[in-house]
Design an enzyme around this catalytic site. Sequence first.
Site, short mmCIF file in Angstrom:
data_model
loop_
_atom_site.label_atom_id
_atom_site.label_comp_id
_atom_site.label_asym_id
_atom_site.label_seq_id
_atom_site.Cartn_x
_atom_site.Cartn_y
_atom_site.Cartn_z
N SER A 279 0.83 -1.21 0.00
CA SER A 279 0.00 0.00 0.00
C SER A 279 0.86 1.25 0.00
O SER A 279 1.99 1.24 0.51
CB SER A 279 -0.87 -0.01 1.27
OG SER A 279 -1.46 1.24 1.48
N TYR B 75 -1.65 -0.27 10.83
CA TYR B 75 -1.93 -0.93 9.53
C TYR B 75 -0.78 -0.66 8.57
O TYR B 75 -0.24 -1.59 7.96
CB TYR B 75 -3.25 -0.41 8.94
CG TYR B 75 -3.36 -0.69 7.47
CD1 TYR B 75 -3.11 0.31 6.53
CD2 TYR B 75 -3.65 -1.97 7.00
CE1 TYR B 75 -3.17 0.06 5.17
CE2 TYR B 75 -3.72 -2.23 5.65
CZ TYR B 75 -3.47 -1.22 4.74
OH TYR B 75 -3.51 -1.47 3.40
N LYS C 157 2.18 -3.31 6.75
CA LYS C 157 2.53 -3.44 5.33
C LYS C 157 4.03 -3.22 5.16
O LYS C 157 4.71 -3.95 4.43
CB LYS C 157 1.75 -2.41 4.49
CG LYS C 157 0.27 -2.69 4.38
CD LYS C 157 -0.01 -4.00 3.65
CE LYS C 157 -1.49 -4.24 3.45
NZ LYS C 157 -1.76 -5.55 2.80
#
Length: 337
Positions: A124, A149, A153
């Site tokens: 992302s 989050y 990643k």
Amino acid sequence: MTIFVTGGAGYIGSHTVLKLLENGYEVIVADNFSNSKPEAVKRIKGLAGRDFLFYEIDVCDGKQLDKVFSENKIDCVIHFAGLKAVGESVEKPLEYYKNNLNSTISLCEAMKKHNVNKFIFSSSATVYSGDNAMPLTENSLTGGCINPYGWTKYMCEQILIDTANANEDWSVALLRYFNPIGAHESGKIGEDPQDIPNNLMPFIAQTAVGKFSHLNVKGTDYDTPDGTCIRDYIHVTDLAEGHVSAVNYLKSHTGVNIFNLGTGKGVSVLELACAFEQATGVEIKRKDAPRRPGDQPVSFASTDKAKKELGWEAKKTLLEACADSWRWQKNNPNGYK
Ligand code: WQD
């Protein structure tokens, strides 16, 4: 060639599974339906006119993965399965680290055991640091993530980089998505958030279908032309095509290969709302609201590397994405329920 797709019942996963099937690949899908529905699997099969193997498993579970890899000859893994709600990750960091890192590690262990050496990771743009110049290139600074989050990643990318460095026959693609929107043109598969949408486009679409009275424009005093945040909104079927291109690319490239998957164009919150109204004829009432903590004012991709090396670029327009989102939402006001 057989592709094992984790999280293949999800928003991006379902569109990618369909594209792989349409391109003649054998596909095996795993999903635990924690953020998706069995109906999505049924609809993919209907649209593709082809069946495929499905395993309802938790990809953190090494034993269940071992069964999949023992029963099938897998050539490449595409790993979508993961928790992805930014706000939730702040409230439940341990759940995010445990799930997102363990699933990646368990997959790598199963791959090593079964001599599978091609891994495509759903990464992302959140891995990029906030103080980069725009547009973001694959060499832009990463790290300094602003939520758990994003850190998961970033850490999964590092796990894959180190694993590829330790195994010279491994081919890894880290695909950094920007902002996926839209739906398959049939209106039969699309984005189905499990509760109130965090993301802009599903909130606009659900406002259009009457679930919400208006859109809250979260921040109108940013240093941008219209005061609202700018993002790189990419049609999910273009994103799916990018994964097919990455599967092809890994047939002839080893090591770690990083690609931005975006359009290279920045679009503001207000511009997206206006585009949706123009594409659908549905008015989107909006109210100014306070800034959302952690939002970057501007984030959009340089897509030169994907175009040059993957031979891929986004083709669908913003208006097409808005029309496709609306068709999905109008036909499925309650998603797959
Ligand atoms: C875009 C803009 C909001 C809702 C996130 C993740 C990223 C990826 C995509 C998972 C922001 C504004 C939003 C609303 C608004 N997710 N907005 N009103 O934050 O760029 O990216 O989703 O992979 O990793 O970080 O996308 O759609 O949430 O927000 O004004 O009701 O829309 O403030 O400026 P974002 P988004």
